[in-house]
Design a protein around this motif. Structure first.
Motif, short mmCIF file in Angstrom:
data_model
loop_
_atom_site.label_atom_id
_atom_site.label_comp_id
_atom_site.label_asym_id
_atom_site.label_seq_id
_atom_site.Cartn_x
_atom_site.Cartn_y
_atom_site.Cartn_z
N GLN A 82 61.14 29.02 61.76
CA GLN A 82 62.29 29.80 62.23
C GLN A 82 62.72 30.78 61.15
OE1 GLN A 82 65.08 26.58 63.10
NE2 GLN A 82 64.83 27.02 65.28
N GLY A 83 63.32 31.88 61.57
CA GLY A 83 63.81 32.87 60.62
C GLY A 83 65.04 33.54 61.18
N ILE A 84 65.46 34.61 60.51
CA ILE A 84 66.56 35.44 61.00
C ILE A 84 66.10 36.89 60.95
CG2 ILE A 84 68.44 33.87 60.39
CD1 ILE A 84 68.92 35.56 57.88
N SER A 85 66.43 37.65 61.97
CA SER A 85 66.01 39.05 62.02
C SER A 85 66.82 39.86 61.01
CB SER A 85 66.20 39.61 63.43
OG SER A 85 67.55 39.51 63.81
N ALA A 86 66.26 41.00 60.62
CA ALA A 86 66.90 41.86 59.64
C ALA A 86 68.25 42.35 60.16
CB ALA A 86 65.99 43.04 59.32
N HIS A 87 69.28 42.22 59.33
CA HIS A 87 70.62 42.61 59.74
C HIS A 87 71.53 42.80 58.54
CE1 HIS A 87 71.20 38.32 59.03
NE2 HIS A 87 72.52 38.56 58.95
N VAL A 88 72.64 43.46 58.77
CA VAL A 88 73.78 43.53 57.85
C VAL A 88 74.90 42.81 58.57
CG1 VAL A 88 75.49 45.07 56.80
CG2 VAL A 88 73.07 45.72 56.80
N ASP A 89 75.56 41.87 57.89
CA ASP A 89 76.68 41.17 58.52
C ASP A 89 77.71 42.20 58.97
OD1 ASP A 89 75.18 39.13 57.31
OD2 ASP A 89 76.93 37.88 57.05
N CYS A 90 78.29 41.98 60.12
CA CYS A 90 79.20 42.92 60.78
C CYS A 90 80.19 43.55 59.79
CB CYS A 90 79.96 42.18 61.88
SG CYS A 90 81.13 43.20 62.78
N PRO A 146 60.00 34.54 60.26
CA PRO A 146 59.74 33.28 60.97
C PRO A 146 58.31 32.80 60.70
CG PRO A 146 59.61 35.11 62.49
CD PRO A 146 60.00 35.69 61.16
N ARG A 147 58.17 32.03 59.64
CA ARG A 147 56.85 31.49 59.28
C ARG A 147 57.02 30.09 58.70
NH1 ARG A 147 57.10 36.22 55.29
NH2 ARG A 147 58.14 35.29 53.52
N LYS A 148 55.93 29.38 58.56
CA LYS A 148 56.00 28.00 58.11
C LYS A 148 55.74 27.83 56.62
CE LYS A 148 55.26 25.96 62.54
NZ LYS A 148 54.73 24.86 63.29
N SER A 149 55.41 28.93 55.92
CA SER A 149 55.20 28.86 54.48
C SER A 149 55.52 30.22 53.87
CB SER A 149 53.77 28.44 54.16
OG SER A 149 52.85 29.41 54.63
N ASP A 150 55.73 30.23 52.56
CA ASP A 150 56.01 31.45 51.82
C ASP A 150 55.02 31.58 50.68
OD1 ASP A 150 58.41 32.38 53.15
OD2 ASP A 150 59.49 30.73 52.18
N MET A 151 54.64 32.82 50.37
CA MET A 151 53.81 33.09 49.21
C MET A 151 54.75 33.22 48.00
SD MET A 151 50.93 33.18 47.97
CE MET A 151 49.62 33.51 49.10
N THR A 152 54.46 32.47 46.94
CA THR A 152 55.26 32.51 45.73
C THR A 152 54.31 32.71 44.54
OG1 THR A 152 55.11 30.16 45.18
CG2 THR A 152 56.82 30.79 46.77
N PRO A 153 54.84 32.94 43.35
CA PRO A 153 53.95 33.04 42.17
C PRO A 153 53.11 31.78 41.95
CG PRO A 153 56.13 33.88 41.64
CD PRO A 153 56.22 33.27 43.02
N ARG A 154 53.58 30.63 42.47
CA ARG A 154 52.83 29.37 42.36
C ARG A 154 51.82 29.19 43.49
NH1 ARG A 154 58.41 27.22 42.01
NH2 ARG A 154 57.96 26.77 44.17
N GLY A 155 51.71 30.17 44.38
CA GLY A 155 50.83 30.06 45.54
C GLY A 155 51.64 29.86 46.80
N ARG A 156 50.96 29.52 47.88
CA ARG A 156 51.62 29.32 49.17
C ARG A 156 52.37 28.00 49.15
NH1 ARG A 156 52.29 32.04 53.26
NH2 ARG A 156 50.73 33.58 52.78
N ARG A 159 57.29 25.46 53.98
CA ARG A 159 58.73 25.34 54.18
C ARG A 159 59.08 24.00 54.82
NH1 ARG A 159 60.46 31.01 57.16
NH2 ARG A 159 60.33 32.36 55.33
N GLY A 160 60.25 23.52 54.49
CA GLY A 160 60.83 22.36 55.15
C GLY A 160 62.13 22.80 55.83
N ARG A 161 62.94 21.86 56.18
CA ARG A 161 64.24 22.14 56.82
C ARG A 161 65.18 22.79 55.79
NH1 ARG A 161 68.92 18.63 57.00
NH2 ARG A 161 70.25 19.14 58.77
N ARG A 162 65.83 23.86 56.20
CA ARG A 162 66.80 24.56 55.34
C ARG A 162 68.13 24.63 56.07
NH1 ARG A 162 68.39 30.14 55.31
NH2 ARG A 162 69.52 30.61 53.43
N VAL A 163 69.20 24.44 55.32
CA VAL A 163 70.55 24.62 55.84
C VAL A 163 71.22 25.69 55.00
CG1 VAL A 163 72.80 23.53 56.22
CG2 VAL A 163 70.70 22.25 56.70
N SER A 164 71.79 26.68 55.67
CA SER A 164 72.50 27.76 55.01
C SER A 164 73.99 27.61 55.30
CB SER A 164 72.01 29.11 55.55
OG SER A 164 72.82 30.16 55.08
N VAL A 165 74.80 27.65 54.23
CA VAL A 165 76.25 27.59 54.37
C VAL A 165 76.77 28.95 53.90
CG1 VAL A 165 78.36 26.34 53.77
CG2 VAL A 165 76.18 25.12 53.85
#
Length: 172
Positions: A82-90, A146-156, A159-165
């Motif tokens: 899951q992801g979020i589409s590109a936006h600027v908060d209102c 919206p992808r299941k992994s991210d490329m980082t300097p340490r490699g791919r 992702r696990g569950r993320r909660v944003s506050v």
């Protein structure tokens, strides 16, 4: 986001599964994403923040991460893929600062310049705080692919569950 029980804590709100039915806690949406991105909201429409959110916004203010205490908090859960589409908060809805704490899995958030299409990836580690002000608040769009992994300097990295506050100040 509000809780039906003022004793509900942030850790209990973040457990996997249905929103804390065993503790009598519930998550209530104040507005849909479309509403938040496109139209002003009335501050009178939002109920008071729960105790854990009041404590968090007081600390962000005390630690000079925010100039004003936030009066709106949104908790979002993201599963891998899951992801979020590109936006600027209102812009007419919220004040000049938007802060978000990332809990759970680390994710990469992309900042996109709307004119040049430059993309700057920012790694949001578990427990990290990002504060958007100035151009990052008003000009640059932010997104999470919206992808299941991210490329980082340490490699791919999977992702696990993320909660944003997310903490904001409602205008009006």
């Amino acid at each position: 986001m509000t809780t039906s029980n003022p004793a509900c804590s942030l850790p209990s709100m973040l457990r996997p599964g249905p929103p804390n039915s065993d503790a009598g806690c519930s998550i209530t949406a104040i507005a849909t994403t479309t509403d938040v991105e496109r139209s002003p909201i009335r501050s009178s429409a939002a109920p008071p923040l729960p105790i854990w959110a009041l404590s968090a916004t007081a600390r962000l203010h005390r630690d000079r991460q925010l100039n004003e205490r936030a009066d709106q908090v949104i908790v979002n859960e993201y599963q891998p893929g899951q992801g979020i589409s590109a936006h600027v908060d209102c812009v007419p809805c919220f004040g000049p600062e938007v802060a978000a704490i990332s809990l759970g899995s680390a994710y990469t958030m992309d900042f996109l310049d709307p004119d040049t299409r430059v993309r700057i990836p920012v790694r949001l580690e578990a427990g990290s705080l990002i504060v958007m002000t100035g151009p990052s608040r008003y000009r640059w769009r932010h997104a999470i692919a919206p992808r299941k992994s991210d490329m980082t300097p340490r490699g791919r990295v999977t992702r696990g569950r993320r909660v944003s506050v997310t903490f904001r100040t409602v205008l009006g």
